[in-house]
Design a protein around this motif. Structure first.
Motif, PDB file in Angstrom:
ATOM      1  N   PRO A   1       0.775  -1.160   0.211  1.00 32.75           N
ATOM      2  CA  PRO A   1      -0.065   0.166  -0.212  1.00 32.75           C
ATOM      3  C   PRO A   1       0.941   1.227   0.044  1.00 32.75           C
ATOM      4  N   GLU A   2       0.247   2.220  -0.846  1.00 30.57           N
ATOM      5  CA  GLU A   2       1.003   3.564  -0.876  1.00 30.57           C
ATOM      6  C   GLU A   2       0.177   4.635  -0.031  1.00 30.57           C
ATOM      7  N   LEU A   3       0.843   4.801   1.235  1.00 30.78           N
ATOM      8  CA  LEU A   3       0.272   5.658   2.053  1.00 30.78           C
ATOM      9  C   LEU A   3       0.792   6.973   2.222  1.00 30.78           C
ATOM     10  N   SER A   4       0.066   8.144   2.249  1.00 26.84           N
ATOM     11  CA  SER A   4       0.673   9.515   2.470  1.00 26.84           C
ATOM     12  C   SER A   4       1.234   9.595   3.778  1.00 26.84           C
ATOM     13  N   ALA A   5       2.422  10.582   4.090  1.00 27.92           N
ATOM     14  CA  ALA A   5       2.944  10.649   5.186  1.00 27.92           C
ATOM     15  C   ALA A   5       1.914  11.059   6.450  1.00 27.92           C
ATOM     16  N   GLY A   6       1.116  12.002   6.026  1.00 23.33           N
ATOM     17  CA  GLY A   6       0.102  12.429   6.979  1.00 23.33           C
ATOM     18  C   GLY A   6      -0.665  11.657   7.525  1.00 23.33           C
ATOM     19  N   PHE A   7      -1.276  10.598   6.549  1.00 21.13           N
ATOM     20  CA  PHE A   7      -2.168   9.577   6.951  1.00 21.13           C
ATOM     21  C   PHE A   7      -1.440   8.549   8.009  1.00 21.13           C
ATOM     22  N   ARG A   8      -0.336   8.168   7.313  1.00 21.67           N
ATOM     23  CA  ARG A   8       0.669   7.181   7.899  1.00 21.67           C
ATOM     24  C   ARG A   8       0.776   7.391   9.461  1.00 21.67           C
ATOM     25  N   ALA A   9       1.248   8.710   9.750  1.00 17.71           N
ATOM     26  CA  ALA A   9       1.034   9.370  11.194  1.00 17.71           C
ATOM     27  C   ALA A   9       0.064   8.909  12.005  1.00 17.71           C
ATOM     28  N   ILE A  10      -1.362   9.128  11.577  1.00 14.90           N
ATOM     29  CA  ILE A  10      -2.407   8.988  12.118  1.00 14.90           C
ATOM     30  C   ILE A  10      -2.816   7.389  12.264  1.00 14.90           C
ATOM     31  N   ALA A  11      -2.519   6.684  11.362  1.00 13.50           N
ATOM     32  CA  ALA A  11      -3.138   5.299  11.211  1.00 13.50           C
ATOM     33  C   ALA A  11      -2.093   4.372  12.028  1.00 13.50           C
ATOM     34  N   ALA A  12      -0.782   4.774  11.835  1.00 13.51           N
ATOM     35  CA  ALA A  12       0.325   3.624  12.831  1.00 13.51           C
ATOM     36  C   ALA A  12      -0.497   3.193  14.103  1.00 13.51           C
ATOM     37  N   PRO A  13      -0.856   4.227  14.944  1.00 11.07           N
ATOM     38  CA  PRO A  13      -1.322   3.427  16.248  1.00 11.07           C
ATOM     39  C   PRO A  13      -2.923   3.356  16.281  1.00 11.07           C
ATOM     40  N   LEU A  14      -3.572   3.658  15.046  1.00 11.94           N
ATOM     41  CA  LEU A  14      -5.103   3.523  15.243  1.00 11.94           C
ATOM     42  C   LEU A  14      -5.623   2.224  15.305  1.00 11.94           C
ATOM     43  N   GLN A  15      -4.934   1.320  14.702  1.00  8.13           N
ATOM     44  CA  GLN A  15      -5.637  -0.040  14.740  1.00  8.13           C
ATOM     45  C   GLN A  15      -5.701  -0.695  15.906  1.00  8.13           C
TER      46      GLN A  15
END
Length: 343
Positions: free
Chosen positions: A49-63
């Protein structure tokens, strides 16, 4: 002119009963007890998957935070905090992969407190990402349609249910819900066309459409006074399910919505006689009146005798006795017509 009870023989309030419709939507939306059909989707197998930097920062801990929140669903503060991060993820999503994962998180977050608005945003994001496996496209469009239908957003429901059908999804009476999304939005003619196409598609595939679909279409056509559609559904109903009840109801609906000339009405009533679908005394009387004892005495006597024998009309009724009296006085001059009627 015709009693409402005639129409009631074919009327079906919905393609699905209210209870079945509510359960279908509840299961799709994850609000029925004992589990949910809806779950966070898997991504189509593709490159990383190609994730943008801004989204990656939010998504990393969210799951992980979502998993923890599921264990504390009674804790309003925890649920609110996680849902705020889910909202931030939806806002930050830019790439198709961002949108898929953001929608996935939103679907999970919506289940914490049955937030159907958040669920809808999640479904729209997942579907719009283009990253769903082909086998799941129809199913998730169905979920979106069910969500929108429940919210009375029938335009969105139509689009989503239509996409589900186009993708080959056929579970949970999705074609019926697609038609209902037109009917409930006062678009009877369009819904009737959609429903008939679904019936014809099933027939072509060798699978009989449910009888309720035909009856619902006939009932909608009756309410909307769409004569052509009423005739279309009447013909289809008795071709697929030629019961006495369906013949009776179908002919009665066509009689009610149509503006027929006397000879056309007589032909309809003769069809009712041939299919043995008289169910009310008024139908015998209507037939006798249209046939006219002075014009077709033999036919009228035969008809009234059948009605009396069936217990639907009484020989002592003024109209019955007068009609029989007139007809019998003309029988001698009309005997030539009786052999043809007996055949």
């Amino acid at each position: 002119m015709f009693p409402n009870s005639q129409y009631s023989r074919v009327r079906s309030s919905r393609l699905l009963s209210r209870g079945a419709l509510a359960l279908a939507l509840a299961l799709a939306l994850g609000t029925a007890g004992g589990g949910s059909m809806l779950s966070a989707p898997a991504m189509a197998k593709d490159a990383a998957p190609e994730l943008s930097a801004g989204f990656r920062a939010i998504a990393a801990p969210l799951q992980k935070e979502l998993e923890e929140a599921k264990k504390k669903q009674g804790d309003a503060a925890t649920v609110a905090a996680v849902k705020a991060k889910v909202e931030a993820g939806l806002t930050a999503a830019q790439t198709p992969d961002d949108k898929f994962f953001a929608g996935n998180f939103a679907i999970q977050g919506s289940m914490l407190d049955n937030d159907t608005a958040l669920q809808r945003r999640g479904l729209e994001s997942v579907i719009g990402s283009g990253k769903l496996p082909a086998a799941d496209v129809g199913k998730y469009n169905y979920y979106l349609g069910a969500n929108a239908y429940s919210a009375k957003d029938f335009a969105t429901a139509r689009k989503a249910f239509g996409a589900a059908v186009a993708a080959g999804f056929r579970e949970n009476d999705v074609e019926a819900l697609l038609a209902e999304s037109y009917f409930t939005d006062n678009q009877a003619a369009q819904g009737l066309d959609v429903l008939m196409k679904s019936i014809e598609a099933r027939t072509a595939a060798g699978t009989a459409a449910p009888e309720a679909w035909y009856r619902r279409g006939l009932g909608v056509a009756y309410n909307a006074k769409l004569l052509d559609q009423a005739g279309r559904y009447s013909n289809a109903l008795v071709a697929a399910y030629p019961s006495t009840q369906n013949w009776s109801g179908a002919i009665s609906v066509v009689r009610t919505v149509g503006n027929f000339q006397p000879q056309e009405m007589l032909d309809l009533l003769r069809l009712m006689a041939r299919t043995k679908s008289f169910s009310e005394g008024s139908e015998y009387l209507d037939y006798a009146q249209v046939a006219d004892a002075r014009r077709l005495p033999g036919e009228v006597v035969k008809l009234l005798d059948q009605g009396i024998a069936a217990g639907k009309i009484k020989a002592a009724d003024n109209f019955v006795s007068e009609s029989k009296g007139i007809a019998n006085s003309r029988i001698a001059s009309d005997k030539a017509s009786l052999p043809g009627l007996e055949r």
